[in-house]
Scaffold this motif. Structure first.
Motif, PDB file in Angstrom:
ATOM      1  N   LYS A   1       7.500  28.698   7.598  1.00 68.91           N
ATOM      2  CA  LYS A   1       6.374  27.799   7.146  1.00 68.91           C
ATOM      3  C   LYS A   1       6.338  27.410   5.962  1.00 68.91           C
ATOM      4  N   GLU A   2       6.250  28.432   4.885  1.00 70.70           N
ATOM      5  CA  GLU A   2       6.353  28.421   3.459  1.00 70.70           C
ATOM      6  C   GLU A   2       7.585  27.548   3.057  1.00 70.70           C
ATOM      7  N   LEU A   3       8.527  27.405   3.705  1.00 67.48           N
ATOM      8  CA  LEU A   3       9.883  26.607   3.232  1.00 67.48           C
ATOM      9  C   LEU A   3       9.745  25.277   4.013  1.00 67.48           C
ATOM     10  N   LYS A   4       8.656  25.050   4.780  1.00 64.10           N
ATOM     11  CA  LYS A   4       8.330  23.640   5.238  1.00 64.10           C
ATOM     12  C   LYS A   4       8.996  23.311   6.612  1.00 64.10           C
ATOM     13  N   ASP A   5       9.805  24.561   7.001  1.00 64.31           N
ATOM     14  CA  ASP A   5      10.541  24.374   8.245  1.00 64.31           C
ATOM     15  C   ASP A   5       9.743  24.622   9.484  1.00 64.31           C
ATOM     16  N   TYR A   6       8.642  23.565   9.858  1.00 70.05           N
ATOM     17  CA  TYR A   6       7.691  23.896  10.646  1.00 70.05           C
ATOM     18  C   TYR A   6       8.326  24.069  12.076  1.00 70.05           C
ATOM     19  N   LYS A   7       9.439  23.080  12.442  1.00 69.53           N
ATOM     20  CA  LYS A   7       9.853  23.147  13.667  1.00 69.53           C
ATOM     21  C   LYS A   7      10.527  24.478  13.923  1.00 69.53           C
ATOM     22  N   SER A   8      11.229  25.084  13.156  1.00 70.66           N
ATOM     23  CA  SER A   8      11.832  26.700  13.500  1.00 70.66           C
ATOM     24  C   SER A   8      10.843  27.672  13.420  1.00 70.66           C
ATOM     25  N   SER A   9       9.696  27.437  12.626  1.00 66.38           N
ATOM     26  CA  SER A   9       8.719  28.343  12.663  1.00 66.38           C
ATOM     27  C   SER A   9       8.051  28.511  13.947  1.00 66.38           C
ATOM     28  N   ILE A  10       7.627  27.374  14.567  1.00 65.35           N
ATOM     29  CA  ILE A  10       6.971  27.268  15.718  1.00 65.35           C
ATOM     30  C   ILE A  10       7.999  27.763  16.820  1.00 65.35           C
ATOM     31  N   ALA A  11       9.033  27.617  16.851  1.00 67.87           N
ATOM     32  CA  ALA A  11      10.189  28.227  17.814  1.00 67.87           C
ATOM     33  C   ALA A  11       9.772  29.682  17.875  1.00 67.87           C
TER      34      ALA A  11
ATOM     35  N   GLU B   1       4.359  38.667  23.559  1.00 70.54           N
ATOM     36  CA  GLU B   1       3.159  39.305  23.480  1.00 70.54           C
ATOM     37  C   GLU B   1       2.112  37.998  23.391  1.00 70.54           C
ATOM     38  N   PRO B   2       1.674  37.633  24.667  1.00 67.22           N
ATOM     39  CA  PRO B   2       1.178  36.331  24.757  1.00 67.22           C
ATOM     40  C   PRO B   2      -0.522  36.162  23.862  1.00 67.22           C
ATOM     41  N   LYS B   3      -0.627  37.620  23.825  1.00 69.44           N
ATOM     42  CA  LYS B   3      -2.330  37.490  23.126  1.00 69.44           C
ATOM     43  C   LYS B   3      -2.362  38.017  21.783  1.00 69.44           C
ATOM     44  N   ASN B   4      -1.150  38.175  21.114  1.00 70.55           N
ATOM     45  CA  ASN B   4      -1.009  38.168  19.663  1.00 70.55           C
ATOM     46  C   ASN B   4      -1.785  37.315  18.671  1.00 70.55           C
ATOM     47  N   THR B   5      -3.045  38.096  18.473  1.00 65.43           N
ATOM     48  CA  THR B   5      -3.906  37.085  17.496  1.00 65.43           C
ATOM     49  C   THR B   5      -3.384  36.384  16.566  1.00 65.43           C
ATOM     50  N   ALA B   6      -2.413  37.295  15.530  1.00 62.82           N
ATOM     51  CA  ALA B   6      -2.186  36.596  14.309  1.00 62.82           C
ATOM     52  C   ALA B   6      -1.055  35.399  14.648  1.00 62.82           C
ATOM     53  N   ALA B   7      -0.167  35.585  15.766  1.00 60.38           N
ATOM     54  CA  ALA B   7       0.696  34.553  16.170  1.00 60.38           C
ATOM     55  C   ALA B   7      -0.016  33.427  16.572  1.00 60.38           C
ATOM     56  N   LEU B   8      -0.900  33.577  17.356  1.00 57.88           N
ATOM     57  CA  LEU B   8      -1.943  32.423  18.156  1.00 57.88           C
ATOM     58  C   LEU B   8      -2.412  31.798  16.870  1.00 57.88           C
ATOM     59  N   ARG B   9      -2.914  32.316  15.706  1.00 57.95           N
ATOM     60  CA  ARG B   9      -3.541  31.818  14.614  1.00 57.95           C
ATOM     61  C   ARG B   9      -2.596  31.055  13.866  1.00 57.95           C
ATOM     62  N   LEU B  10      -1.479  31.704  13.575  1.00 60.10           N
ATOM     63  CA  LEU B  10      -0.201  30.998  12.777  1.00 60.10           C
ATOM     64  C   LEU B  10       0.214  29.611  13.601  1.00 60.10           C
ATOM     65  N   LEU B  11       0.245  29.691  14.960  1.00 58.22           N
ATOM     66  CA  LEU B  11       0.747  28.660  15.679  1.00 58.22           C
ATOM     67  C   LEU B  11      -0.292  27.447  15.440  1.00 58.22           C
ATOM     68  N   GLN B  12      -1.770  27.505  15.457  1.00 56.91           N
ATOM     69  CA  GLN B  12      -2.689  26.561  15.134  1.00 56.91           C
ATOM     70  C   GLN B  12      -2.365  25.980  13.785  1.00 56.91           C
ATOM     71  N   GLU B  13      -2.190  26.971  12.859  1.00 52.17           N
ATOM     72  CA  GLU B  13      -1.997  26.418  11.568  1.00 52.17           C
ATOM     73  C   GLU B  13      -0.690  25.581  11.187  1.00 52.17           C
ATOM     74  N   LEU B  14       0.254  25.850  12.323  1.00 54.93           N
ATOM     75  CA  LEU B  14       1.507  25.053  12.223  1.00 54.93           C
ATOM     76  C   LEU B  14       1.457  23.732  12.997  1.00 54.93           C
ATOM     77  N   ASN B  15       0.463  23.963  13.978  1.00 54.13           N
ATOM     78  CA  ASN B  15       0.372  22.684  14.744  1.00 54.13           C
ATOM     79  C   ASN B  15      -0.522  21.667  13.930  1.00 54.13           C
ATOM     80  N   ARG B  16      -1.226  22.163  12.896  1.00 56.31           N
ATOM     81  CA  ARG B  16      -1.910  21.143  12.094  1.00 56.31           C
ATOM     82  C   ARG B  16      -1.478  20.751  10.947  1.00 56.31           C
ATOM     83  N   ALA B  17       0.053  21.525  10.590  1.00 58.90           N
ATOM     84  CA  ALA B  17       0.730  21.235   9.228  1.00 58.90           C
ATOM     85  C   ALA B  17       1.604  19.773   9.354  1.00 58.90           C
TER      86      ALA B  17
END
Length: 279
Positions: free
Chosen positions: A244-254, A263-279
Protein backbone atom coordinates in the motif's frame (compact mmCIF):
# COMPACT_ATOMS: atom_id res chain seq x y z
CA UNK A 1 42.99 -14.09 -24.69
CA UNK A 2 45.82 -16.09 -26.29
CA UNK A 3 48.40 -13.77 -24.77
CA UNK A 4 47.18 -14.37 -21.24
CA UNK A 5 49.67 -16.43 -19.21
CA UNK A 6 46.93 -18.75 -17.89
CA UNK A 7 45.16 -19.42 -21.16
CA UNK A 8 47.61 -21.82 -22.81
CA UNK A 9 48.30 -24.24 -19.93
CA UNK A 10 44.62 -24.48 -19.02
CA UNK A 11 43.42 -24.96 -22.54
CA UNK A 12 45.89 -27.85 -22.78
CA UNK A 13 45.08 -29.32 -19.36
CA UNK A 14 41.31 -29.11 -19.18
CA UNK A 15 40.07 -30.78 -22.32
CA UNK A 16 42.80 -33.39 -22.65
CA UNK A 17 43.58 -34.42 -19.10
CA UNK A 18 41.81 -37.75 -19.37
CA UNK A 19 43.89 -39.36 -16.66
CA UNK A 20 43.60 -36.51 -14.18
CA UNK A 21 41.05 -36.80 -11.39
CA UNK A 22 37.68 -35.20 -12.08
CA UNK A 23 38.18 -33.09 -8.98
CA UNK A 24 41.46 -31.67 -10.28
CA UNK A 25 39.94 -30.78 -13.65
CA UNK A 26 37.00 -29.22 -11.86
CA UNK A 27 39.36 -26.97 -9.87
CA UNK A 28 41.21 -25.97 -13.06
CA UNK A 29 37.93 -25.05 -14.79
CA UNK A 30 36.77 -23.07 -11.76
CA UNK A 31 40.09 -21.19 -11.71
CA UNK A 32 39.85 -20.41 -15.42
CA UNK A 33 36.27 -19.24 -14.82
CA UNK A 34 37.60 -16.74 -12.24
CA UNK A 35 39.93 -15.32 -14.92
CA UNK A 36 37.05 -15.06 -17.41
CA UNK A 37 34.93 -13.30 -14.79
CA UNK A 38 37.71 -10.80 -14.07
CA UNK A 39 38.03 -10.10 -17.81
CA UNK A 40 34.25 -9.61 -18.14
CA UNK A 41 33.89 -12.73 -20.31
CA UNK A 42 30.76 -13.78 -18.43
CA UNK A 43 29.46 -16.39 -20.88
CA UNK A 44 32.83 -18.17 -20.90
CA UNK A 45 32.80 -18.02 -17.10
CA UNK A 46 29.34 -19.65 -17.01
CA UNK A 47 30.49 -22.40 -19.41
CA UNK A 48 33.59 -23.22 -17.32
CA UNK A 49 31.67 -23.20 -14.04
CA UNK A 50 29.01 -25.48 -15.50
CA UNK A 51 31.80 -27.81 -16.67
CA UNK A 52 33.38 -27.78 -13.20
CA UNK A 53 30.01 -28.55 -11.58
CA UNK A 54 29.35 -31.44 -13.97
CA UNK A 55 32.63 -33.00 -12.83
CA UNK A 56 32.11 -32.28 -9.13
CA UNK A 57 28.55 -31.15 -8.24
CA UNK A 58 27.84 -28.43 -5.63
CA UNK A 59 31.30 -26.83 -5.51
CA UNK A 60 31.00 -23.48 -3.74
CA UNK A 61 33.56 -21.61 -5.88
CA UNK A 62 32.11 -22.49 -9.30
CA UNK A 63 28.57 -21.84 -8.00
CA UNK A 64 29.54 -18.39 -6.66
CA UNK A 65 31.45 -17.50 -9.83
CA UNK A 66 28.62 -18.65 -12.08
CA UNK A 67 26.14 -16.67 -9.96
CA UNK A 68 28.30 -13.53 -10.32
CA UNK A 69 28.48 -14.06 -14.09
CA UNK A 70 24.71 -14.56 -14.35
CA UNK A 71 24.23 -11.41 -12.26
CA UNK A 72 26.46 -9.42 -14.64
CA UNK A 73 24.45 -10.83 -17.57
CA UNK A 74 21.26 -9.68 -15.75
CA UNK A 75 19.99 -13.28 -15.58
CA UNK A 76 18.88 -12.69 -12.02
CA UNK A 77 16.72 -15.82 -11.61
CA UNK A 78 19.63 -18.13 -12.46
CA UNK A 79 21.97 -16.13 -10.20
CA UNK A 80 19.42 -16.41 -7.35
CA UNK A 81 19.25 -20.21 -7.77
CA UNK A 82 23.06 -20.54 -7.63
CA UNK A 83 23.36 -18.28 -4.55
CA UNK A 84 20.59 -20.28 -2.82
CA UNK A 85 22.34 -23.56 -3.71
CA UNK A 86 25.55 -22.29 -2.10
CA UNK A 87 23.64 -21.58 1.13
CA UNK A 88 22.38 -25.18 1.17
CA UNK A 89 25.99 -26.37 0.97
CA UNK A 90 27.21 -23.91 3.62
CA UNK A 91 24.82 -21.43 5.25
CA UNK A 92 27.73 -19.31 6.54
CA UNK A 93 28.86 -18.00 3.13
CA UNK A 94 28.22 -14.25 3.46
CA UNK A 95 28.74 -13.58 -0.27
CA UNK A 96 25.80 -15.91 -1.01
CA UNK A 97 23.54 -14.20 1.57
CA UNK A 98 24.40 -10.82 0.02
CA UNK A 99 23.78 -12.22 -3.46
CA UNK A 100 20.37 -13.62 -2.49
CA UNK A 101 19.37 -10.21 -1.07
CA UNK A 102 20.52 -8.37 -4.21
CA UNK A 103 18.77 -10.82 -6.54
CA UNK A 104 15.54 -10.73 -4.50
CA UNK A 105 15.43 -6.94 -4.85
CA UNK A 106 16.27 -7.10 -8.57
CA UNK A 107 13.65 -9.79 -9.26
CA UNK A 108 11.03 -7.99 -7.18
CA UNK A 109 11.56 -4.83 -9.26
CA UNK A 110 11.64 -6.78 -12.54
CA UNK A 111 8.79 -9.28 -12.05
CA UNK A 112 6.74 -7.89 -9.12
CA UNK A 113 5.60 -9.77 -6.02
CA UNK A 114 5.04 -13.04 -7.88
CA UNK A 115 8.68 -13.21 -9.05
CA UNK A 116 9.19 -16.59 -7.35
CA UNK A 117 6.74 -18.27 -9.71
CA UNK A 118 9.11 -17.55 -12.62
CA UNK A 119 12.20 -19.05 -10.94
CA UNK A 120 13.90 -22.15 -12.29
CA UNK A 121 13.88 -24.99 -9.72
CA UNK A 122 16.48 -24.80 -6.94
CA UNK A 123 18.35 -28.13 -6.73
CA UNK A 124 18.28 -30.00 -3.43
CA UNK A 125 21.81 -30.45 -2.13
CA UNK A 126 22.36 -33.95 -0.68
CA UNK A 127 23.67 -34.11 2.89
CA UNK A 128 26.90 -35.71 1.62
CA UNK A 129 27.70 -32.50 -0.28
CA UNK A 130 26.89 -30.25 2.67
CA UNK A 131 29.94 -31.25 4.67
CA UNK A 132 32.61 -31.68 2.04
CA UNK A 133 33.35 -28.05 1.15
CA UNK A 134 34.80 -26.83 4.45
CA UNK A 135 38.15 -26.21 2.70
CA UNK A 136 38.60 -25.92 -1.09
CA UNK A 137 40.22 -29.11 -2.35
CA UNK A 138 43.20 -29.05 -4.65
CA UNK A 139 42.31 -32.42 -6.09
CA UNK A 140 44.28 -34.34 -3.51
CA UNK A 141 43.45 -38.00 -2.92
CA UNK A 142 40.67 -38.43 -0.40
CA UNK A 143 39.37 -34.94 -1.13
CA UNK A 144 35.81 -36.19 -0.72
CA UNK A 145 36.24 -36.28 3.05
CA UNK A 146 36.30 -32.99 4.99
CA UNK A 147 39.94 -31.99 5.62
CA UNK A 148 41.22 -32.50 9.17
CA UNK A 149 42.17 -28.81 9.34
CA UNK A 150 38.55 -27.71 9.39
CA UNK A 151 36.43 -30.05 11.50
CA UNK A 152 32.75 -29.17 11.36
CA UNK A 153 31.43 -31.75 13.76
CA UNK A 154 28.38 -33.82 13.07
CA UNK A 155 25.89 -31.98 10.83
CA UNK A 156 23.17 -32.38 13.48
CA UNK A 157 25.35 -30.91 16.20
CA UNK A 158 26.15 -27.67 14.41
CA UNK A 159 22.54 -27.32 13.25
CA UNK A 160 21.20 -27.69 16.79
CA UNK A 161 23.68 -25.13 18.13
CA UNK A 162 22.87 -22.77 15.24
CA UNK A 163 19.12 -23.09 15.82
CA UNK A 164 19.54 -22.35 19.53
CA UNK A 165 21.72 -19.29 18.80
CA UNK A 166 19.18 -18.14 16.19
CA UNK A 167 16.38 -18.37 18.76
CA UNK A 168 18.38 -16.30 21.29
CA UNK A 169 19.10 -13.63 18.67
CA UNK A 170 15.42 -13.52 17.67
CA UNK A 171 14.40 -13.02 21.32
CA UNK A 172 16.96 -10.23 21.67
CA UNK A 173 15.39 -8.65 18.57
CA UNK A 174 11.91 -8.98 20.09
CA UNK A 175 13.08 -7.16 23.24
CA UNK A 176 14.53 -4.33 21.13
CA UNK A 177 11.20 -4.01 19.25
CA UNK A 178 9.40 -3.61 22.60
CA UNK A 179 11.78 -0.74 23.38
CA UNK A 180 11.10 0.82 19.98
CA UNK A 181 14.66 0.24 18.73
CA UNK A 182 13.73 -1.15 15.32
CA UNK A 183 17.07 -0.47 13.65
CA UNK A 184 19.01 -2.53 16.20
CA UNK A 185 16.31 -5.22 16.12
CA UNK A 186 16.80 -5.59 12.35
CA UNK A 187 20.49 -6.41 13.01
CA UNK A 188 19.54 -9.12 15.53
CA UNK A 189 16.91 -10.64 13.24
CA UNK A 190 19.36 -10.60 10.31
CA UNK A 191 21.96 -12.48 12.37
CA UNK A 192 19.29 -14.97 13.45
CA UNK A 193 18.15 -15.57 9.85
CA UNK A 194 21.69 -16.36 8.75
CA UNK A 195 21.62 -19.28 11.19
CA UNK A 196 18.02 -20.39 10.79
CA UNK A 197 15.44 -19.22 8.25
CA UNK A 198 12.28 -19.06 10.31
CA UNK A 199 8.96 -17.61 9.20
CA UNK A 200 8.35 -15.62 12.43
CA UNK A 201 11.79 -13.99 12.23
CA UNK A 202 11.06 -12.78 8.70
CA UNK A 203 7.68 -11.33 9.73
CA UNK A 204 9.26 -9.68 12.79
CA UNK A 205 11.97 -8.07 10.67
CA UNK A 206 9.28 -6.99 8.18
CA UNK A 207 7.50 -5.20 11.05
CA UNK A 208 10.74 -3.32 11.78
CA UNK A 209 11.18 -2.41 8.13
CA UNK A 210 7.62 -1.03 8.08
CA UNK A 211 8.43 1.10 11.12
CA UNK A 212 11.63 2.30 9.39
CA UNK A 213 9.68 3.04 6.18
CA UNK A 214 11.86 0.51 4.26
CA UNK A 215 8.87 -0.85 2.38
CA UNK A 216 10.65 -2.84 -0.35
CA UNK A 217 12.63 -4.73 2.29
CA UNK A 218 9.39 -5.39 4.21
CA UNK A 219 7.79 -6.86 1.06
CA UNK A 220 10.87 -9.02 0.49
CA UNK A 221 10.80 -10.42 4.06
CA UNK A 222 7.08 -11.18 3.93
CA UNK A 223 7.57 -12.96 0.60
CA UNK A 224 10.28 -15.11 2.19
CA UNK A 225 7.97 -15.85 5.16
CA UNK A 226 5.16 -16.87 2.78
CA UNK A 227 7.51 -19.22 0.96
CA UNK A 228 7.94 -21.02 4.30
CA UNK A 229 4.27 -20.70 5.34
CA UNK A 230 2.00 -19.76 2.38
CA UNK A 231 -1.02 -18.79 4.55
CA UNK A 232 0.83 -16.85 7.25
CA UNK A 233 -1.55 -14.09 8.32
CA UNK A 234 1.10 -11.69 9.66
CA UNK A 235 3.16 -11.99 6.46
CA UNK A 236 0.12 -11.34 4.24
CA UNK A 237 -1.01 -8.37 6.35
CA UNK A 238 2.43 -6.78 6.60
CA UNK A 239 3.15 -7.27 2.90
CA UNK A 240 -0.22 -5.68 2.13
CA UNK A 241 0.74 -2.71 4.35
CA UNK A 242 4.10 -2.33 2.60
CA UNK A 243 2.57 -2.66 -0.88
CA UNK A 244 0.00 0.00 0.00
CA UNK A 245 2.84 2.39 0.93
CA UNK A 246 4.54 1.52 -2.38
CA UNK A 247 1.21 2.38 -4.08
CA UNK A 248 0.85 -1.14 -5.50
CA UNK A 249 -2.81 -1.23 -4.49
CA UNK A 250 -3.79 -4.17 -6.68
CA UNK A 251 -1.21 -6.53 -5.12
CA UNK A 252 -2.02 -5.20 -1.66
CA UNK A 253 -5.74 -5.98 -2.10
CA UNK A 254 -4.84 -9.48 -3.38
CA UNK A 255 -2.87 -10.14 -0.17
CA UNK A 256 -5.69 -8.93 2.06
CA UNK A 257 -8.19 -11.11 0.19
CA UNK A 258 -5.90 -14.14 0.66
CA UNK A 259 -5.68 -13.32 4.38
CA UNK A 260 -9.45 -13.01 4.72
CA UNK A 261 -9.92 -16.51 3.29
CA UNK A 262 -8.04 -17.77 6.36
CA UNK A 263 -9.42 -15.24 8.87
CA UNK A 264 -12.66 -13.72 7.49
CA UNK A 265 -13.26 -11.60 10.62
CA UNK A 266 -9.73 -10.13 10.97
CA UNK A 267 -10.66 -6.54 11.84
CA UNK A 268 -7.26 -5.01 10.97
CA UNK A 269 -7.38 -6.64 7.53
CA UNK A 270 -10.98 -5.53 6.92
CA UNK A 271 -10.03 -1.97 7.90
CA UNK A 272 -7.02 -2.01 5.56
CA UNK A 273 -9.20 -3.35 2.72
CA UNK A 274 -11.61 -0.42 3.22
CA UNK A 275 -8.67 2.03 3.02
CA UNK A 276 -7.38 0.32 -0.13
CA UNK A 277 -10.76 0.43 -1.82
CA UNK A 278 -10.81 4.19 -1.19
CA UNK A 279 -7.25 4.67 -2.47
Amino acid sequence: AAGEPWAEPLSRLCPGAGDAAAEERSVLLANRAACHLKDGACRLCVADCSGALELVPFGIKPLLRRAAAYEALERYGLAYVDYKTVLQVDCAVQAAHDGVNRMTKALLEKDGVNWRQKLPPIPTVPVSAQTRWSVPSAGAPGANTPPATAPRGEPGESTAAGTERARTLKEEGNELVKKGNHKKAVEKYSESLQLNQECATYTNRALCYLALKQYKEAVQDCTEALRLDPKNVKALYRRAQALKELKDYKSSIADIKSLLKTEPKNTAALRLLQELNRA
